[in-house]
Design a protein around this motif. Structure first.
Motif, mmCIF file in Angstrom:
data_model
loop_
_atom_site.group_PDB
_atom_site.id
_atom_site.type_symbol
_atom_site.label_atom_id
_atom_site.label_comp_id
_atom_site.label_asym_id
_atom_site.label_seq_id
_atom_site.Cartn_x
_atom_site.Cartn_y
_atom_site.Cartn_z
ATOM 1 N N TYR A 10 0.862 -1.184 0.000
ATOM 2 C CA TYR A 10 0.000 0.000 0.000
ATOM 3 C C TYR A 10 0.891 1.223 0.000
ATOM 4 N N VAL A 12 0.678 5.829 -0.556
ATOM 5 C CA VAL A 12 -0.119 7.040 -0.732
ATOM 6 C C VAL A 12 0.840 8.220 -0.918
ATOM 7 N N SER A 150 -3.807 6.981 -3.784
ATOM 8 C CA SER A 150 -3.281 5.807 -3.099
ATOM 9 C C SER A 150 -3.322 4.610 -4.041
#
Length: 159
Positions: A10, A12, A150
């Motif tokens: 992940y 962002v 993101s």
């Protein structure tokens, strides 16, 4: 030790005027770019984190720290290639990648095929083994309110 491993990544990045909007190795025309120490390619960072996590090698910040002048303005496709070299050193190769970019804007659809090709080339896999999807958050949250972008990625690596 398992011969098959799954990883999740992940990332962002916030929007910044005057920066390029590079996602999946594609320079997307946009009034707003992404802020980061490297080229801030949110998608490739998520993919790299998924691969590193699957191989139990930590995260992208461990290998390419944002405190290092060496990686200032770095091309994230090069960082992804180096990530693949790291997992190859542990005897793993990339089997497939599934990813999602979350952005209210700019629209990703016209660039997804090139993103897939860029990721496949960097990971030494067939483009049919790479999925890139895009979605909005219906104007909710930080991506929906145009504060940033993101990305999530899941991968399978095998010995």
């Amino acid at each position: 030790m398992s011969n098959i491993r799954i990883g999740h990544g992940y990332d962002v990045h916030r929007f910044q005027k005057g920066r390029k909007c590079i996602i999946g190795g594609v320079d997307i025309p946009s009034e707003l770019g992404l802020l980061g120490h490297s080229d801030a390619d949110v998608l490739l960072h998520a993919v790299a984190d998924a691969l590193l996590g699957a191989a139990a090698l930590g995260d992208i910040g461990r290998h390419f720290p944002d405190t290092s002048p060496e990686f200032e303005g770095a091309d994230s496709l090069v960082l992804l290639e180096k990530t693949v070299e790291l997992i190859n050193e542990k005897g793993y190769s990339v089997s497939n990648i599934d990813s999602t970019v979350i952005a209210q804007a700019p629209k990703m659809a016209p660039y997804i095929q090139q993103m897939r090709q860029n990721i496949a080339k960097a990971c030494n896999i067939d483009v049919d083994c790479v999925s890139v999807k895009a979605t909005t958050e219906e104007k909710l949250g930080f991506t929906g309110s145009m504060q940033g972008i993101s990305a999530h990625a899941v991968c399978l690596i095998e010995k």
